[in-house]
Write a protein that holds these residues in place. Sequence first.
Motif, short mmCIF file in Angstrom:
data_model
loop_
_atom_site.label_atom_id
_atom_site.label_comp_id
_atom_site.label_asym_id
_atom_site.label_seq_id
_atom_site.Cartn_x
_atom_site.Cartn_y
_atom_site.Cartn_z
N ASP A 31 45.78 31.91 65.62
CA ASP A 31 45.24 32.32 64.32
C ASP A 31 43.77 31.95 64.29
OD1 ASP A 31 44.76 32.52 61.37
OD2 ASP A 31 46.94 32.77 61.32
N ASN A 32 42.94 32.81 63.68
CA ASN A 32 41.52 32.45 63.55
C ASN A 32 41.23 31.82 62.18
OD1 ASN A 32 41.52 34.58 61.77
ND2 ASN A 32 40.05 35.84 62.89
N SER A 34 41.02 32.95 59.32
CA SER A 34 40.12 33.68 58.42
C SER A 34 40.77 33.85 57.05
CB SER A 34 39.76 35.05 59.01
OG SER A 34 40.94 35.79 59.28
N ASN A 56 43.28 27.91 67.61
CA ASN A 56 42.35 28.52 66.67
C ASN A 56 41.50 29.52 67.44
OD1 ASN A 56 40.35 29.20 64.91
ND2 ASN A 56 39.93 27.11 64.23
N MET A 57 41.92 30.76 67.47
CA MET A 57 41.14 31.79 68.18
C MET A 57 41.42 33.18 67.62
SD MET A 57 42.98 32.09 71.89
CE MET A 57 42.44 33.75 72.21
N ASP A 58 40.54 34.10 67.98
CA ASP A 58 40.64 35.48 67.49
C ASP A 58 41.32 36.33 68.56
OD1 ASP A 58 39.72 38.27 66.84
OD2 ASP A 58 38.72 37.17 65.23
N GLU A 61 39.41 38.29 71.33
CA GLU A 61 38.79 37.66 72.52
C GLU A 61 39.75 37.86 73.70
OE1 GLU A 61 36.84 33.64 71.44
OE2 GLU A 61 38.36 33.97 69.92
#
Length: 333
Positions: A31-32, A34, A56-58, A61
Amino acid sequence: MKVLVTGGAGFIGSHTTIELIAQKHDVLIIDNFSNSSLEVIRRIEKISKKTCEFLNMDIRETSKLIAVFEKFVPDCVIHFAGLKSVGDSIIFPLDYYDNNFLGSLSLLKAMDASGCKKIIYSSSATVYGEPKYVPLDEKHPCEPVNPYGKTKLFVEEMLKDWATSKDKNSAIILRYFNPVGAHSSGLLGEDPLGVPNNLMPIIADVAIGKLPHINIYGNDYSTRDGTGERDYVHVVDLAQAHVAAVKKVSQRDFDVFNIGTGSGTTVLELIEEFKKASGKKISTNFVNRRMGDVAISIASVEKAKDELSWSAVKDIKDMSSDAWRWKIQNMTE
Ligand code: NAD
Ligand code: WQD
């Protein structure tokens, strides 16, 4: 099973993670944040009494995502990550194509690169557009009327092509009707940023005194009382539908299921139920219809019952009382 959950810190993803852990699945959330917070992860851990693995990433990517897939080696993906406001999608359509469509493309590329072959996708009844008949079954034509709905349908189409491209690829699409309610612990629920757009969070804000009244969009629809009728489904029932889909996904190449209760509630009926659950006064104000709204949206739920062995068990009383518990336990400014 090892299940990678994109958007797992969000409203539906967090409840689904709880149900997956309860069924002994091994979960990794991407999950980012946002539209969610780290606090959600802490609360998942509190309810499940287990460590909740997350990154914690998009999902856009792609190369980082491929590395995650190669390390975790998931058996299945549940894909919630995306943007979900119909109104914003009309103002910022490219953000929706970028996040919802390109995000899903990036995810499928990572799955292909690492040999992951099963996916459950969060779609929406909004893909049907203006209902030609109700209840809406899965064969109803899909003619979405806003960019958000189009991104959902385009991803469905991409998944269909991906699923048929290789022998063992499988995709299940779940088209949710109107998800509401909260976890019965009061620890997880819907936490929209700013002023909410959806009916139940607005009713809750009026009941708690954060908003002065609710504007009811139209009282001249051809429904029991003239207000819009929807198929509200409790988020915990919805979460369990994902667990049911995980069980069945390898038996399918590509399939689509409506997820609702099969019965409708009008705006006035939901307000009445919420008054009972909260014991609060809820002021109302009739205003013009909201552009893009339909009179009635109700799911045909036979296919999910027959083929996923899943049916909703919670009613609008449960949805209202759980949403109210969540609201009073988590009052924010
Ligand atoms: P949500 O906003 O609460 O959850 C989405 C999560 O995805 C959030 O935690 C957000 O931070 C994360 N996210 C967004 N973009 C991301 C990205 N690029 N990379 C990584 N994480 C990202 O929304 P929700 O209500 O839980 O909805 C989940 C899914 O269900 C969405 O795809 C939505 O379109 C679909 N859906 C929701 C509803 C509804 O009424 N809530 C109805 C039908 C379908
Ligand atoms: C429900 C009813 C309104 C607010 C939306 C998306 C759909 C899906 C679920 C993501 C309608 C009435 C509402 C208010 C009101 N989301 N209403 N006053 O529009 O059915 O569906 O959320 O996929 O795609 O379109 O849900 O909760 O906004 O509205 O009278 O202040 O409540 O007119 O009849 P909707 P909603």
